[in-house]
Design an enzyme around this catalytic site. Structure first.
Site, PDB file in Angstrom:
ATOM      1  CG  HIS A  33      54.843  16.744  13.658  1.00  0.00           C
ATOM      2  ND1 HIS A  33      54.141  17.789  14.203  1.00  0.00           N
ATOM      3  CD2 HIS A  33      53.926  15.959  13.032  1.00  0.00           C
ATOM      4  CE1 HIS A  33      52.861  17.664  13.908  1.00  0.00           C
ATOM      5  NE2 HIS A  33      52.698  16.567  13.207  1.00  0.00           N
ATOM      6  CG  ASP A  35      52.014  12.924  12.396  1.00  0.00           C
ATOM      7  OD1 ASP A  35      51.343  13.926  12.689  1.00  0.00           O
ATOM      8  OD2 ASP A  35      52.892  12.914  11.517  1.00  0.00           O
ATOM      9  CG  MET A  37      47.952   8.772  12.801  1.00  0.00           C
ATOM     10  SD  MET A  37      48.196   8.379  11.054  1.00  0.00           S
ATOM     11  CE  MET A  37      49.506   9.536  10.635  1.00  0.00           C
ATOM     12  CG  HIS A  66      49.095  16.008  14.686  1.00  0.00           C
ATOM     13  ND1 HIS A  66      49.249  15.943  13.312  1.00  0.00           N
ATOM     14  CD2 HIS A  66      47.761  16.203  14.906  1.00  0.00           C
ATOM     15  CE1 HIS A  66      48.078  16.104  12.740  1.00  0.00           C
ATOM     16  NE2 HIS A  66      47.156  16.245  13.681  1.00  0.00           N
ATOM     17  CG  MET A 137      45.802  18.622   9.508  1.00  0.00           C
ATOM     18  SD  MET A 137      47.444  17.933   9.852  1.00  0.00           S
ATOM     19  CE  MET A 137      47.576  16.666   8.579  1.00  0.00           C
ATOM     20  CG  ASP A 175      51.585  17.582   9.420  1.00  0.00           C
ATOM     21  OD1 ASP A 175      52.355  17.154   8.537  1.00  0.00           O
ATOM     22  OD2 ASP A 175      51.155  16.871  10.351  1.00  0.00           O
TER      23      ASP A 175
END
Length: 225
Positions: A33, A35, A37, A66, A137, A175
Site C-alpha cells: 500500500h 499513500d 498525499m 492510494h 477509510m 485502511d
C-alpha cells in the site's frame, strides 16, 4: 466469500531510507500500500511517482496506490507509468468519477474508489458495478498510527450489502488502525483486504506479523462461512 484475506502493508510506516530492505522483509504480503498525499487534500505530503517506481524495482508484490490528492485526473498517469497495479481515488476529490475509473482500467490497472469516514456508502450506488476495489477509510486520512473508528464496522456491512444487491464483488479494503487486536472483527464486517502500517513495520519481525494478520483475518472469514 474469498478463500483468504489479503494483507497490504503501508510503506507510510516503513524506513524510506531503506525502502528496498523493508520491502524485502514483507515479500510475503499480498499487496504493498502506497499513500500518495499532496499537502492539499491532506495536511501531509508524501510519495511521488519516483517512490512507486523504486518500489516496483524492489519487489514483485503488486502495488496498491492510494491517491489522496485534489487533482487525481492530472496525476494518475504518472503513477500508472511508474508501475502501479491498483489505483484508488477519493470520491470526495473526483469530479468525473466514472470517467476516471474507466481511464484507469483502460490503462491496464485495477481501479477503485475511496470513502472518507464521513462519506456514506450510498454514494457508490451508481458506480459500484464498475469498480475493482472499494477502500473504506477507518481513520481520517493524512497520518499513520491513528486509532480505528468503530463506526466503520457498520459501514462495511452496508457496503457488503450494496455489493450483494448489485451482484458484484469488488475487493473491499480497510485502511487505518487495523491490527491483530481487531482484524477478525473487521473481516467479519465485510473486509477482505487489510492495510496495516505501524502494526507491520513496528513489529520485531514484519514478515511474521504479515503472516499473523493473514491467519487472524482468515479466522474471521471462517466465522462468516
Amino acid at each position: 466469500m474469498r478463500d483468504s484475506v489479503l494483507i497490504s502493508p503501508s510503506i507510510l510506516s516503513a524506513d524510506l531510507a531503506n525502502l528496498g530492505r523493508d520491502l524485502k522483509m514483507i515479500d510475503n504480503a499480498d499487496l504493498i500500500h502506497i499513500d500518495v498525499m499532496d499537502g492539499h487534500f491532506t495536511q501531509n505530503l508524501t510519495f511521488g511517482s519516483g517512490v512507486v517506481a523504486a518500489a516496483k524495482r524492489s519487489c514483485d508484490v503488486p502495488l496498491d496506490v492510494h491517491m489522496m490528492v485534489t487533482n487525481p485526473d492530472e496525476t494518475i498517469d504518472w503513477y500508472i507509468d511508474a508501475g502501479a497495479d491498483y489505483i484508488t481515488v477519493h470520491y470526495e476529490a473526483s469530479v468525473h468519477l466514472h470517467r476516471t475509473i474507466k481511464h484507469i482500467q483502460e490503462r491496464g490497472c485495477k481501479a477503485g474508489v475511496v470513502l472518507n469516514p464521513a462519506t456514506p456508502v450510498c454514494v457508490l450506488e451508481s458506480i459500484i458495478e464498475e469498480l475493482d476495489m472499494v477502500l473504506v477509510m477507518s481513520v481520517n486520512p493524512g497520518f499513520g498510527g491513528q486509532s480505528y473508528i468503530e463506526s466503520t464496522y457498520a459501514k462495511l456491512r452496508q457496503l457488503r450489502g450494496l455489493c450483494e444487491a448489485h451482484g458484484v464483488s469488488p475487493l473491499i479494503e480497510v485502511d487505518g488502525g487495523v491490527s491483530s487486536k481487531n482484524i477478525k472483527q473487521v473481516v467479519r464486517a465485510g473486509a477482505d483486504v487489510l492495510v496495516a502500517g505501524s502494526a507491520v513495520f513496528g513489529a520485531d519481525d514484519p514478515r511474521a506479523e504479515v503472516d499473523l494478520l493473514r491467519e487472524l483475518g482468515n479466522r474471521g472469514l471462517a466465522v462468516n462461512a
